[in-house]
Design a protein around this motif. Structure first.
Motif, PDB file in Angstrom:
ATOM      1  N   GLU A  43       0.708  -1.292   0.089  1.00  0.00           N
ATOM      2  CA  GLU A  43       0.102  -0.085   0.159  1.00  0.00           C
ATOM      3  C   GLU A  43       0.778   1.284  -0.100  1.00  0.00           C
ATOM      4  N   LYS A  44       1.906   1.253   0.481  1.00  0.00           N
ATOM      5  CA  LYS A  44       2.802   2.638   0.510  1.00  0.00           C
ATOM      6  C   LYS A  44       3.916   2.822  -0.511  1.00  0.00           C
TER       7      LYS A  44
ATOM      8  N   PRO B 145       4.698   4.900  -3.442  1.00  0.00           N
ATOM      9  CA  PRO B 145       4.389   6.164  -4.154  1.00  0.00           C
ATOM     10  C   PRO B 145       3.964   5.884  -5.577  1.00  0.00           C
TER      11      PRO B 145
ATOM     12  N   SER C 283       1.696   4.431  -6.991  1.00  0.00           N
ATOM     13  CA  SER C 283       0.902   3.236  -7.387  1.00  0.00           C
ATOM     14  C   SER C 283      -0.373   3.547  -7.848  1.00  0.00           C
TER      15      SER C 283
ATOM     16  N   TYR D 151      12.134  -2.866  -1.314  1.00  0.00           N
ATOM     17  CA  TYR D 151      11.754  -3.596  -0.583  1.00  0.00           C
ATOM     18  C   TYR D 151      12.166  -4.942  -0.748  1.00  0.00           C
TER      19      TYR D 151
ATOM     20  N   GLU E  42      11.518   2.300  -5.062  1.00  0.00           N
ATOM     21  CA  GLU E  42      10.851   1.704  -3.683  1.00  0.00           C
ATOM     22  C   GLU E  42      10.586   0.393  -3.761  1.00  0.00           C
TER      23      GLU E  42
END
Length: 196
Positions: free
Chosen positions: A95-96, A98, A100, A119, A115
């Motif tokens: 969800e986090k 940016p 998306s 991950y 990002e």
């Protein structure tokens, strides 16, 4: 004995396509990309439709394409479709990230790749969280509606956990079976009946 021959008639299920739904190809579609395919619609507007074939794994790994991942566990790549096959797309449940684009509740398309890389390189779970594709499937305005009228596609909805799972070998067959007995019968048809 009366036999209902309608079960052999290939006919769409009259569900309208929209973002987050899936397309299931009719059983006799003889096309390398779309035959026996399940496609997640990531966008659907009056201008056109974009989707990703989610059940066709490539004989190539993401580790072969992104050098920073060279020594990580194998990350499969999927053939998203015949358009822009030199472009990487990714679905994820993170969800986090940016940038998306939400596809459905808890499922996202693309976003900041740096990002995503961070991950993965931190050792986080990739399986069933992120799926990578080369290329996408696209339809111009009204083209998909025409193909659905021609009974090329069935439209359905699936849970994110099903869409993101690793084992995609029987995904087309299972997606058809979930639609009921008529479609379950289709799932057993050989793709090329003359070879049966």
């Amino acid at each position: 004995m009366n036999i209902n021959l309608d079960i052999f008639k290939i006919q769409s299920n009259n569900v309208l396509p929209s973002r987050g739904k899936i397309l299931i190809s009719e059983p006799f579609l003889r096309d390398a990309t779309f035959g026996r395919s399940v496609i997640l619609l990531v966008d659907h507007t009056e201008e056109g439709t974009m989707g990703l074939v989610i059940n066709k794994q490539l004989p190539l790994l993401l580790n072969d394409v992104v050098m920073e991942f060279k020594y990580l566990d194998e990350i499969p790549l999927y053939k998203g479709g015949p358009v822009a096959t030199d472009t990487l797309f990714y679905l994820h449940t993170l969800e986090k990230i940016p940038g998306s684009i939400p596809v459905s509740k808890g499922l996202f398309l693309n976003g900041d790749f740096e990002e995503i890389k961070k991950y993965i390189l931190q050792g986080n779970k990739v399986n069933e969280c992120i799926r990578f594709f080369l290329g996408y499937s696209g339809w111009e305005s009204n083209q998909l509606h025409s193909e659905i009228k021609e009974n090329t596609w069935l439209v359905s909805k699936e849970e994110n956990s099903y869409l993101m799972r690793n084992d995609t070998k029987d995904m087309w067959k299972e997606a058809l079976e979930k639609l009921g007995s008529k479609y379950e019968t289709w799932s057993r048809f050989p793709q090329v009946p003359t070879l049966n």
